[in-house]
Write a protein that holds these residues in place. Structure first.
Motif, PDB file in Angstrom:
ATOM      1  N   ARG A 546       0.827  -1.202   0.000  1.00  0.00           N
ATOM      2  CA  ARG A 546       0.000   0.000   0.000  1.00  0.00           C
ATOM      3  C   ARG A 546       0.868   1.262   0.000  1.00  0.00           C
ATOM      4  NH1 ARG A 546      -4.632   1.561   4.430  1.00  0.00           N
ATOM      5  NH2 ARG A 546      -5.559   3.281   3.259  1.00  0.00           N
ATOM      6  N   HIS A 547       0.524   2.208  -0.836  1.00  0.00           N
ATOM      7  CA  HIS A 547       1.208   3.494  -1.020  1.00  0.00           C
ATOM      8  C   HIS A 547       2.518   3.382  -1.816  1.00  0.00           C
ATOM      9  CE1 HIS A 547      -1.671   5.204   1.686  1.00  0.00           C
ATOM     10  NE2 HIS A 547      -1.191   4.589   2.760  1.00  0.00           N
ATOM     11  N   VAL A 548       2.883   2.172  -2.256  1.00  0.00           N
ATOM     12  CA  VAL A 548       4.129   2.013  -3.018  1.00  0.00           C
ATOM     13  C   VAL A 548       3.803   1.869  -4.500  1.00  0.00           C
ATOM     14  CG1 VAL A 548       6.185   0.585  -3.410  1.00  0.00           C
ATOM     15  CG2 VAL A 548       5.365   1.001  -1.076  1.00  0.00           C
ATOM     16  N   GLY A 549       3.940   2.973  -5.230  1.00  0.00           N
ATOM     17  CA  GLY A 549       3.746   2.951  -6.668  1.00  0.00           C
ATOM     18  C   GLY A 549       5.066   2.757  -7.395  1.00  0.00           C
ATOM     19  N   LYS A 550       5.065   3.038  -8.700  1.00  0.00           N
ATOM     20  CA  LYS A 550       6.280   2.835  -9.497  1.00  0.00           C
ATOM     21  C   LYS A 550       7.433   3.693  -9.002  1.00  0.00           C
ATOM     22  CE  LYS A 550       3.811   1.778 -13.801  1.00  0.00           C
ATOM     23  NZ  LYS A 550       3.580   2.212 -15.194  1.00  0.00           N
ATOM     24  N   LEU A 566      15.946  -4.215   2.634  1.00  0.00           N
ATOM     25  CA  LEU A 566      14.710  -3.446   2.752  1.00  0.00           C
ATOM     26  C   LEU A 566      13.792  -4.032   3.811  1.00  0.00           C
ATOM     27  CD1 LEU A 566      12.810  -1.200   1.746  1.00  0.00           C
ATOM     28  CD2 LEU A 566      12.005  -2.793  -0.016  1.00  0.00           C
ATOM     29  N   MET A 567      13.697  -5.359   3.866  1.00  0.00           N
ATOM     30  CA  MET A 567      12.800  -6.008   4.821  1.00  0.00           C
ATOM     31  C   MET A 567      13.220  -5.749   6.268  1.00  0.00           C
ATOM     32  SD  MET A 567      12.168  -9.592   2.776  1.00  0.00           S
ATOM     33  CE  MET A 567      11.271 -10.406   4.078  1.00  0.00           C
ATOM     34  N   SER A 568      14.492  -5.482   6.470  1.00  0.00           N
ATOM     35  CA  SER A 568      14.978  -5.242   7.845  1.00  0.00           C
ATOM     36  C   SER A 568      15.055  -3.763   8.192  1.00  0.00           C
ATOM     37  CB  SER A 568      16.361  -5.872   8.008  1.00  0.00           C
ATOM     38  OG  SER A 568      17.301  -5.257   7.125  1.00  0.00           O
ATOM     39  N   ALA A 569      14.668  -2.884   7.254  1.00  0.00           N
ATOM     40  CA  ALA A 569      14.753  -1.437   7.506  1.00  0.00           C
ATOM     41  C   ALA A 569      13.690  -1.002   8.505  1.00  0.00           C
ATOM     42  CB  ALA A 569      14.596  -0.668   6.203  1.00  0.00           C
ATOM     43  N   SER A 570      14.052  -0.044   9.349  1.00  0.00           N
ATOM     44  CA  SER A 570      13.109   0.496  10.332  1.00  0.00           C
ATOM     45  C   SER A 570      12.310   1.636   9.709  1.00  0.00           C
ATOM     46  CB  SER A 570      13.878   1.018  11.547  1.00  0.00           C
ATOM     47  OG  SER A 570      14.681   2.151  11.163  1.00  0.00           O
ATOM     48  N   GLU A 571      11.266   2.045  10.437  1.00  0.00           N
ATOM     49  CA  GLU A 571      10.473   3.186   9.969  1.00  0.00           C
ATOM     50  C   GLU A 571      11.344   4.429   9.835  1.00  0.00           C
ATOM     51  OE1 GLU A 571       6.838   4.214  11.904  1.00  0.00           O
ATOM     52  OE2 GLU A 571       6.139   2.128  12.028  1.00  0.00           O
ATOM     53  N   GLY A 572      12.238   4.617  10.756  1.00  0.00           N
ATOM     54  CA  GLY A 572      13.096   5.795  10.722  1.00  0.00           C
ATOM     55  C   GLY A 572      14.003   5.801   9.515  1.00  0.00           C
ATOM     56  N   GLY A 579      11.309  11.295  -0.639  1.00  0.00           N
ATOM     57  CA  GLY A 579       9.994  10.936  -1.163  1.00  0.00           C
ATOM     58  C   GLY A 579       9.226   9.949  -0.321  1.00  0.00           C
ATOM     59  N   ILE A 580       9.842   9.405   0.733  1.00  0.00           N
ATOM     60  CA  ILE A 580       9.173   8.432   1.609  1.00  0.00           C
ATOM     61  C   ILE A 580       8.864   9.112   2.938  1.00  0.00           C
ATOM     62  CG2 ILE A 580       9.320   6.167   2.704  1.00  0.00           C
ATOM     63  CD1 ILE A 580       9.530   5.987  -0.301  1.00  0.00           C
ATOM     64  N   GLY A 581       7.601   9.325   3.204  1.00  0.00           N
ATOM     65  CA  GLY A 581       7.203   9.952   4.464  1.00  0.00           C
ATOM     66  C   GLY A 581       6.822   8.926   5.506  1.00  0.00           C
ATOM     67  N   GLY A 582       6.301   9.417   6.623  1.00  0.00           N
ATOM     68  CA  GLY A 582       5.958   8.546   7.734  1.00  0.00           C
ATOM     69  C   GLY A 582       4.868   7.547   7.412  1.00  0.00           C
ATOM     70  N   VAL A 583       3.835   7.971   6.680  1.00  0.00           N
ATOM     71  CA  VAL A 583       2.716   7.082   6.353  1.00  0.00           C
ATOM     72  C   VAL A 583       3.182   5.925   5.484  1.00  0.00           C
ATOM     73  CG1 VAL A 583       0.511   6.922   5.150  1.00  0.00           C
ATOM     74  CG2 VAL A 583       0.990   8.909   6.583  1.00  0.00           C
ATOM     75  N   ILE A 584       4.007   6.244   4.466  1.00  0.00           N
ATOM     76  CA  ILE A 584       4.507   5.194   3.581  1.00  0.00           C
ATOM     77  C   ILE A 584       5.438   4.260   4.342  1.00  0.00           C
ATOM     78  CG2 ILE A 584       5.816   4.722   1.475  1.00  0.00           C
ATOM     79  CD1 ILE A 584       4.895   7.398   0.368  1.00  0.00           C
ATOM     80  N   ALA A 585       6.290   4.834   5.181  1.00  0.00           N
ATOM     81  CA  ALA A 585       7.213   4.013   5.963  1.00  0.00           C
ATOM     82  C   ALA A 585       6.452   3.031   6.846  1.00  0.00           C
ATOM     83  CB  ALA A 585       8.110   4.917   6.807  1.00  0.00           C
ATOM     84  N   GLN A 586       5.388   3.496   7.510  1.00  0.00           N
ATOM     85  CA  GLN A 586       4.580   2.615   8.353  1.00  0.00           C
ATOM     86  C   GLN A 586       3.969   1.482   7.532  1.00  0.00           C
ATOM     87  OE1 GLN A 586       1.639   4.956  10.401  1.00  0.00           O
ATOM     88  NE2 GLN A 586       3.164   6.227  11.468  1.00  0.00           N
TER      89      GLN A 586
END
Length: 712
Positions: A546-550, A566-572, A579-586
């Motif tokens: 969700r929220h991840v487009g091209k 990427l799978m081990s990356a934290s929200e921070g 271009g990646i904000g808090g909502v997308i990170a969550q």
């Protein structure tokens, strides 16, 4: 109508005993009848009489094969199926036309043109046929080659197929040859291949009766029919042509476009009768207005009017821009609007659970194709437009492509029509539908929703994601129903046998189920195998996070060049990516925290799907850092999509934007470049060709590619 021509009456008695003379007489009579039928719309023979002459000619040529000639009317269809569509380089480039999107823009173009030449001139107005461009080359009056437009410089050889199109003369008429500057010279004429509306409807009706998919519109049907490998299939598709141009006007004695059209008629070509020679811009505008009113009643599709300066000498004086002649323009009609009945409003469940209301319409023909459904986007949009079941609604094609409901005709609203409300439960799984605070969309909250599963599978196979060619909705739905596929990793466990034995849902004459078959199965397996090599960015987009487009997928792949990282990356860490904000990170963290999702990714990795992207690492010199590129048009030579070309530029450090400004570094203009090209020229932004792009990607820097540097 059935009377013999003067030629036949004078020679009939003398040719009976001389097969060669009789063959020549029949060919001439058949060619004359074809010319009267197609070019003049004045038939001189009935269909039965014409067929009788053709039968006699075929029998004589069969009995006397030494007299067979490639330009004979009987030779329009070859009996072989072989390698076709060899590349053909046009003697003169086939340019596209600049567009005027409204009458004011057309007026402005005519004013600029008259200012440029310094005096009044005549214009020729022609209908803009919505078909497939074609080039026909004649040597000593005989058709030797037919080619598609291609990229304007190189097309495809479709000579065998064009010989089957009945209104294409295989040999120019004597009156036309007399108009050549040199009777033995080569003449390359150009025009449009189209399919009449009635023929298109019949073709699709036949396809539906046989359980096959039809064409989207007559233009696609014409292009598809023209590129059949078997000319006999093309012959059965009822194609026709309108010819209106010549590659080099010096090949003929005509001195203007108006005289050219008459010469084309003399040659035996089918020339559209709906043309006008205009002395003033006011007459041009009036012609366009008249044609716009009657476009729906024409037996073929048009999408505008082409306006040309009449005089060849003035055309040569005005010349060309990089992509179009300055002496011609295409006035494009505004989107066609129709009214139809809104029979129902249903909902569609997307891959992320989003619930979209869809207008179910009484089928209506709009801008070249039949429209039966149109998205209504969300509940707020339905209420804003106030469309209700039972309404008569106004429908158009946005950009002549996407069906759109503009609104209701309130005067025709039936009594008792109520405002539409979103259902409370998902139509696919029965789970509750909720609307999160601040969002326009309603969503199904069930992770086991079958409709979401189908949409996720379709999304993974789509062109923008993993591009599994041929894996369409019908096949995916059957794979899900038969439990061969439950998630995207299951695609890579499929065998050719699994696909070949898949039931299509149709039956043969004996009532037995029809299976997909080995031919389609082999192609699908090859496409699945090819998808394993797609970039990590496309894998991330294909997963449907969700929220991840091209664009977000490309940004993530650039920052985290492996799936494991990427799978081990934290929200921070994610939120720090441009271009990646808090909502997308969550959303990303939540997706990878799901064990089912992680298992699917591990299975994809074991199947050989890309899990690391070297292009996103630090090995590629960032020679384009700080430079903004804009891509427009189609990249024909390389076959890349604009997204793929943009990803390669980004891997070299560039920024890729969708709009042109003074800060843009370069605009890359492919085939049929549009308004972005025009804006770049107006702002003085450098424009690069596809050749420049390929040279840049190969060389690795602007300097090495020989492209002047520019900071943006």
């Amino acid at each position: 109508m059935e009377q013999l021509t003067a030629f036949d009456a004078a020679t009939a008695a003398s040719v009976v005993s001389d097969p060669k003379t009789r063959i020549d007489a029949l060919r001439k009579e058949i060619e004359h009848a074809s010319y009267c039928y197609y070019a003049l719309d004045a038939p001189v023979l009935s269909d039965a009489a014409f067929d009788s002459l053709m039968r006699e000619l075929r029998e004589l040529e069969a009995a006397h094969p030494e007299f067979i000639d490639p330009s004979s009317p009987t030779q329009r269809v070859g009996g072989y199926v072989g390698e076709q569509f060899a590349p053909v380089r046009h003697a003169q480039r086939m340019y596209s036309l600049d567009n005027a999107m409204d009458l004011d823009e057309l007026d402005a173009w005519m004013e600029r043109t008259l200012d440029a030449i310094g005096h009044d001139t005549q214009f020729v107005c022609e209908l803009k046929i919505d078909g497939s461009s074609i080039s026909l080359t004649y040597e000593s009056g005989v058709l030797v080659r037919a080619a598609t437009r291609g990229d304007g410089v190189t097309g495809e050889d479709v000579t065998a197929n064009m010989r089957t199109v009945r209104d294409v003369p295989l040999r120019l008429r004597d009156a036309g040859i007399a108009g050549l500057a040199n009777a033995d010279a080569m003449a390359e004429v150009r025009g449009e291949v189209y399919m009449p509306k009635k023929s298109f409807d019949a073709l699709n009706a036949a396809a539906e009766a046989n359980g096959k998919a039809g064409f989207a519109n007559p233009r696609n049907a014409a292009a598809g029919s023209l590129r059949q490998k078997d000319p006999k299939i093309t012959q059965g598709r009822d194609l026709a042509t309108f010819i209106y141009a010549i590659a080099d006007e010096r090949a003929i004695t005509a001195q203007s476009q108006w005289e050219l059209l008459q010469w084309l008629r003399d040659c035996g070509f089918h020339v559209n009768p709906d043309v006008e020679l205009c002395d003033t811009p006011q007459q041009v505008r009036a012609f366009c207005e008249r044609v716009a009113e009657k476009r729906g009643s024409l037996p073929y599709d048009i999408d505008g009017v082409v306006v040309k300066v009449n005089s060849f000498s003035i055309q040569r004086e005005l010349g060309f821009t990089a992509k179009a002649p300055r002496w011609a323009i295409a006035y494009k009609f505004p989107p066609e609007e129709k009214t139809t009945l809104l029979r129902d409003i249903t909902v569609q469940v997307g891959r992320t659970g989003a619930i979209t209301p869809v207008a179910e319409l009484e089928p209506v023909h709009v801008a070249g194709s039949t429209v039966a459904r149109a998205t209504l986007h969300n509940l707020d949009e339905v209420h804003r437009k106030d469309v209700r079941v039972g309404d008569t609604v106004i429908v158009r094609k946005a950009g002549d492509v996407i069906p759109e409901v503009l609104g209701p005709v309130l005067a025709l609203r039936p009594e008792g029509a109520l405002p539409w409300q979103m259902p409370e439960t998902c139509p696919s799984c029965g789970s509750p539908i909720v609307r999160e605070e601040g969002e326009a969309a309603f969503r199904c909250i069930s992770i086991d929703c079958p409709a979401q599963s189908l949409e996720r599978l379709l999304h993974w196979a789509s062109r923008g994601a993993m591009d599994i060619d041929g894996m369409g909705e019908e096949i995916v739905a059957r794979l899900v129903e038969s439990e061969r596929v439950r998630d995207v990793a299951d695609y890579y466990n499929l065998t050719e046998y699994d696909l070949a034995t898949l039931e299509t849902g149709r039956t043969n004459k004996e009532g037995e189920p029809i299976h997909l078959g080995s031919t389609i199965a082999a192609k699908l397996i090859a496409a699945i195998e090819a998808s394993k090599g797609r970039s990590l960015a496309r894998v991330l987009f294909g997963l449907g996070i969700r929220h991840v487009g091209k664009t977000t997928g490309e940004q993530l792949a650039a920052a985290f060049p492996s799936m494991e990282r990427l799978m081990s990356a934290s929200e921070g860490e994610l939120a720090q990516v441009d271009g990646i904000g808090g909502v997308i990170a969550q959303s990303i963290v939540a997706f990878f925290a799901n064990e089912d999702n992680r298992e699917v990714i591990h299975r994809l990795g074991r199947a050989g799907v890309t899990m690391e992207d070297a292009a996103a690492g630090d090995d590629i010199p960032q020679t384009l850092a700080g430079i903004t590129f804009v891509l427009t048009g189609s990249l024909v030579q390389s076959g890349m999509t604009r997204d793929e070309a943009g990803a390669r530029l980004k891997a070299m450090g560039a920024k890729v934007s969708g709009s042109v400004s003074k800060k843009t570094g370069y605009v890359i203009a492919g085939e049929a470049a549009g308004s972005k090209y025009d804006k770049a020229v107006a702002l003085g932004v450098p424009v690069l060709s596809e050749d420049d792009l390929l040279r840049l990607l190969d060389a690795g820097s602007l300097e090495a590619a020989g492209i002047p540097g520019r900071e943006a």
